[in-house]
Design a protein around this motif. Sequence first.
Motif, PDB file in Angstrom:
ATOM      1  N   GLN A 143       0.829  -1.203   0.000  1.00  0.00           N
ATOM      2  CA  GLN A 143       0.000   0.000   0.000  1.00  0.00           C
ATOM      3  C   GLN A 143       0.866   1.258   0.000  1.00  0.00           C
ATOM      4  N   ALA A 144       1.960   1.223   0.791  1.00  0.00           N
ATOM      5  CA  ALA A 144       2.851   2.378   0.851  1.00  0.00           C
ATOM      6  C   ALA A 144       3.529   2.612  -0.496  1.00  0.00           C
ATOM      7  N   TRP A 145       3.944   1.543  -1.156  1.00  0.00           N
ATOM      8  CA  TRP A 145       4.543   1.662  -2.487  1.00  0.00           C
ATOM      9  C   TRP A 145       3.568   2.332  -3.450  1.00  0.00           C
ATOM     10  N   THR A 146       2.341   1.851  -3.468  1.00  0.00           N
ATOM     11  CA  THR A 146       1.347   2.360  -4.413  1.00  0.00           C
ATOM     12  C   THR A 146       1.037   3.831  -4.165  1.00  0.00           C
ATOM     13  N   ALA A 147       0.941   4.205  -2.884  1.00  0.00           N
ATOM     14  CA  ALA A 147       0.526   5.566  -2.541  1.00  0.00           C
ATOM     15  C   ALA A 147       1.682   6.564  -2.528  1.00  0.00           C
ATOM     16  N   LEU A 148       2.861   6.141  -2.078  1.00  0.00           N
ATOM     17  CA  LEU A 148       3.939   7.088  -1.802  1.00  0.00           C
ATOM     18  C   LEU A 148       5.030   7.123  -2.860  1.00  0.00           C
ATOM     19  N   ILE A 149       5.339   5.977  -3.470  1.00  0.00           N
ATOM     20  CA  ILE A 149       6.533   5.882  -4.308  1.00  0.00           C
ATOM     21  C   ILE A 149       6.218   5.633  -5.772  1.00  0.00           C
ATOM     22  N   ALA A 150       5.320   4.717  -6.070  1.00  0.00           N
ATOM     23  CA  ALA A 150       5.082   4.331  -7.470  1.00  0.00           C
ATOM     24  C   ALA A 150       4.824   5.525  -8.394  1.00  0.00           C
ATOM     25  N   PRO A 151       4.002   6.530  -7.990  1.00  0.00           N
ATOM     26  CA  PRO A 151       3.772   7.660  -8.905  1.00  0.00           C
ATOM     27  C   PRO A 151       5.038   8.462  -9.206  1.00  0.00           C
ATOM     28  N   HIS A 152       6.036   8.361  -8.326  1.00  0.00           N
ATOM     29  CA  HIS A 152       7.256   9.148  -8.469  1.00  0.00           C
ATOM     30  C   HIS A 152       8.460   8.292  -8.845  1.00  0.00           C
ATOM     31  N   TRP A 153       8.236   6.981  -9.081  1.00  0.00           N
ATOM     32  CA  TRP A 153       9.367   6.087  -9.274  1.00  0.00           C
ATOM     33  C   TRP A 153      10.219   6.430 -10.490  1.00  0.00           C
ATOM     34  N   PRO A 154       9.687   6.829 -11.645  1.00  0.00           N
ATOM     35  CA  PRO A 154      10.583   7.178 -12.765  1.00  0.00           C
ATOM     36  C   PRO A 154      11.584   8.266 -12.403  1.00  0.00           C
TER      37      PRO A 154
END
Length: 333
Positions: A143-154
């Motif tokens: 859940q933390a990955w999806t909410a906090l990091i995935a949108p900014h991962w590139p």
Amino acid sequence: MAFHFRFGPADLLRCRFSISPRWETQEAVRTLMRPHRHAYHLPWLRQIRVAAEGLDLRPLWLLMPRAGHNPDFLSPPPVGPSVTFEEELARVRAASSADPHAVREDLRRALVCSPGAAESEAGRRMLADPARAVRELSDLLEQAWTALIAPHWPRLRALLEADILFHSRRLAAGGLEALFDGLHPDLAWSGDTLTIRKPGHHDRSLDGQGLLLMPSAFVWPEVVGGYDPPWQPTLVYPARGIGALWTAPAGPAPQVLARLLGRGRAEVLCALAEPASTTALARRLGLAPATVSAHLKALHGAGLLLSSRHGHHILYERTPLGIALATGAPPPP
């Protein structure tokens, strides 16, 4: 008190770099509870505020003591240079079935480092059923990955890849001594030993495994080392360039440069202040990857860019002539 990594002849040949999206997720969660880490990440904190409010991160925070042990099963070092979050999370989920007694001991060691944590309702629940704890903590990490990091991962991945490229060249030019001298002020290399000046004690012979080096956008201002056997000995250090990580894109390319190269190629050249991949540049500039790829090929062919492969990605950076054109600085003699 300090951490020591003791190298043998084989270890000198087996140092490698890697990027871990799971580690960045964990450290982003830790950053939310550590105000001293907020300085470089205020724009990100504003962007994820609403999403973070929808997460109950307390079970993970309970296992993140200010000083002391952090559960190794929650953060296994990546097995390759470029792994996905899903691949890493699968290893976390498999921990309880591999050795439930080791998981319970790992949890206990972390909980006793925070006063009252082991006796809290959440702490007792984890220790009573480690398998359930692994499932619930894994779900929360996802859940933390999806909410906090995935949108900014590139953007984050581009920063980490650029750091690895820079330090790989330092390693090639000056060896391990030059590499460690530039990673973090708390690192010291002497003889065959790398020392991390920090509270606590960890003394490990690498025994031919070498050392895994991982840049991180969220670990600043600290450097982290450790992992008990059988985990790969690992050192996590702050990535270069985090001060500009969340800054807005640069303005349009100068008109003179746009007339010389064409607007699209000029924008791509100016956007390469740090090495980046085609995908990262496309997201940064709001262009189609195919369009950026064509511009990169043309700039590379004109001698304005260099390319190098990192894992599955090719990173581009400016040559001295490309830097001179993009910045207006005179090229070196």
